[in-house]
Design an enzyme around this catalytic site. Sequence first.
Site, mmCIF file in Angstrom:
data_model
loop_
_atom_site.group_PDB
_atom_site.id
_atom_site.type_symbol
_atom_site.label_atom_id
_atom_site.label_comp_id
_atom_site.label_asym_id
_atom_site.label_seq_id
_atom_site.Cartn_x
_atom_site.Cartn_y
_atom_site.Cartn_z
ATOM 1 N N THR A 50 -15.346 13.910 7.568
ATOM 2 C CA THR A 50 -15.394 15.092 8.433
ATOM 3 C C THR A 50 -16.230 16.205 7.834
ATOM 4 O O THR A 50 -16.898 16.949 8.559
ATOM 5 C CB THR A 50 -13.963 15.612 8.699
ATOM 6 O OG1 THR A 50 -13.219 14.596 9.353
ATOM 7 C CG2 THR A 50 -13.981 16.857 9.563
ATOM 8 N N TYR A 64 -15.047 15.065 17.241
ATOM 9 C CA TYR A 64 -16.366 15.130 16.614
ATOM 10 C C TYR A 64 -16.730 13.746 16.090
ATOM 11 O O TYR A 64 -15.915 12.820 16.132
ATOM 12 C CB TYR A 64 -16.362 16.133 15.449
ATOM 13 C CG TYR A 64 -15.286 15.844 14.430
ATOM 14 C CD1 TYR A 64 -15.518 14.973 13.359
ATOM 15 C CD2 TYR A 64 -14.016 16.403 14.545
ATOM 16 C CE1 TYR A 64 -14.525 14.676 12.444
ATOM 17 C CE2 TYR A 64 -13.012 16.114 13.628
ATOM 18 C CZ TYR A 64 -13.275 15.254 12.589
ATOM 19 O OH TYR A 64 -12.286 14.958 11.679
ATOM 20 N N SER A 97 -13.811 7.773 6.457
ATOM 21 C CA SER A 97 -13.060 7.211 5.330
ATOM 22 C C SER A 97 -12.049 6.147 5.728
ATOM 23 O O SER A 97 -11.627 5.362 4.879
ATOM 24 C CB SER A 97 -12.364 8.322 4.542
ATOM 25 O OG SER A 97 -11.302 8.895 5.267
ATOM 26 N N THR A 130 -10.972 12.656 4.999
ATOM 27 C CA THR A 130 -9.603 12.964 4.587
ATOM 28 C C THR A 130 -8.619 11.826 4.817
ATOM 29 O O THR A 130 -7.557 11.798 4.198
ATOM 30 C CB THR A 130 -9.092 14.216 5.321
ATOM 31 O OG1 THR A 130 -9.157 14.002 6.732
ATOM 32 C CG2 THR A 130 -9.920 15.430 4.944
ATOM 33 N N ASP A 131 -8.932 10.867 5.704
ATOM 34 C CA ASP A 131 -7.946 9.836 6.038
ATOM 35 C C ASP A 131 -7.524 9.006 4.838
ATOM 36 O O ASP A 131 -6.351 8.648 4.702
ATOM 37 C CB ASP A 131 -8.490 8.918 7.137
ATOM 38 C CG ASP A 131 -8.355 9.530 8.520
ATOM 39 O OD1 ASP A 131 -7.808 10.645 8.625
ATOM 40 O OD2 ASP A 131 -8.797 8.908 9.494
ATOM 41 N N LYS A 203 -2.211 13.333 2.454
ATOM 42 C CA LYS A 203 -2.476 13.985 3.736
ATOM 43 C C LYS A 203 -1.190 13.954 4.553
ATOM 44 O O LYS A 203 -0.756 12.918 5.019
ATOM 45 C CB LYS A 203 -3.608 13.267 4.474
ATOM 46 C CG LYS A 203 -4.039 13.961 5.758
ATOM 47 C CD LYS A 203 -5.230 13.244 6.378
ATOM 48 C CE LYS A 203 -5.706 13.951 7.641
ATOM 49 N NZ LYS A 203 -6.890 13.280 8.238
ATOM 50 N N GLU A 324 19.239 0.392 -3.652
ATOM 51 C CA GLU A 324 19.409 -0.234 -2.343
ATOM 52 C C GLU A 324 19.406 -1.759 -2.420
ATOM 53 O O GLU A 324 20.028 -2.433 -1.602
ATOM 54 C CB GLU A 324 18.291 0.224 -1.399
ATOM 55 C CG GLU A 324 18.367 1.680 -0.977
ATOM 56 C CD GLU A 324 19.519 1.954 -0.032
ATOM 57 O OE1 GLU A 324 20.060 0.981 0.527
ATOM 58 O OE2 GLU A 324 19.890 3.133 0.140
#
Length: 367
Positions: A50, A64, A97, A130-131, A203, A324
């Site tokens: 981006t 975009y 990305s 950013t992904d 993120k 767990e």
Amino acid sequence: MNAAVNTFKPGVLAFCLLLVPGITWADTAEQPPQQKSKLANVVILATGGTIAGAGASTANSATYQAAKVGVDKLIAGVPELATLANVRGEQVLQIASESITNENLLQLGKRVAELADSPDVDGIVITHGTDTLEETAYFLNLVEKTEKPIVVVGSMRPGTAMSADGMLNLYSAVAVASNPESKGKGVLVTMNDEIQSGRDVSKMINIKTEAFKSPWGALGMVVEGKSYWFRLPAKRHTQNSEFDIRQISSLPQVDIAYSYGNVTDTAYKALAQSGAKAIIHAGTGNGSVSSKVVPSLQALRKDGVQIIRSSHVNAGGFVLRNAEQPDDKYDWVVAHDLNPQKARILAMVGLTKTNDSKELQRMFWEY
């Protein structure tokens, strides 16, 4: 969208220089020769994302095309960089990305190592979508054997948008990368005025500019080009890591299976059949595993597939071993506080060294 981008008039965005045609280094805030010799040398490696994106109008902040602007225009769009460091750029990749592959990670990692070995490079900045920025940052944090600053940076809005964040983020990244105080702190991420650890940060929001958060808090802040530090990374990284990008030629297949109510074992079996050497269980709560899935995971482990319990609840906790599930009995690994995507990165890197579950567990504690 392409036609709309091509007809966009850059001049309507007074504070965005990224797409202005004809900008050269002569137009930037060059320093006198005697001043330039005192500045740090920083290389910006561009990969797309981006921060290199463009929208059809200034109102498009979430709609975009990523990876449209080259590294030279990114640098020229922030002439103030010349007051911080002697900056040059390289275009390593030009992709969104979410499309980054293991091969891309290796390519980028090896170039970073080459630059880090160069005596005329003081710091490295990587512009990134950013992904998967957090995955690349953590990968580099594990495999780069250097104390030189490595800073990964992106933006949540393209440079063509009103109130775009890429210019300031890039300025902050170069400020941090050129600062000797950044040495030895591992791979860093600068977004939204914060300095984050590449190991911790994730993120958390998909639209807002304050998208990147760490469950343990930021390392510091960068304001008007000055860094302010408040804590240090506690886990092993970079120069203290046992991993070295120079010794890694390929990464094994590691996949993630997401757990939820009424989950079945279909995904786990399919991933194993496709060749996964390890499966990250993105569990509920404390990495919980449904009773319907446990037998299949036991069988996969007996077949040699590593089972690593993580959690998709990861805003400030960690998976407890033998809580767990009886991990010792089943010979499973827990991901500690790493979210599933970061657990995948460490599992891939760890498997280049060993297939012993106890050694892998040690790595998850230490890194």
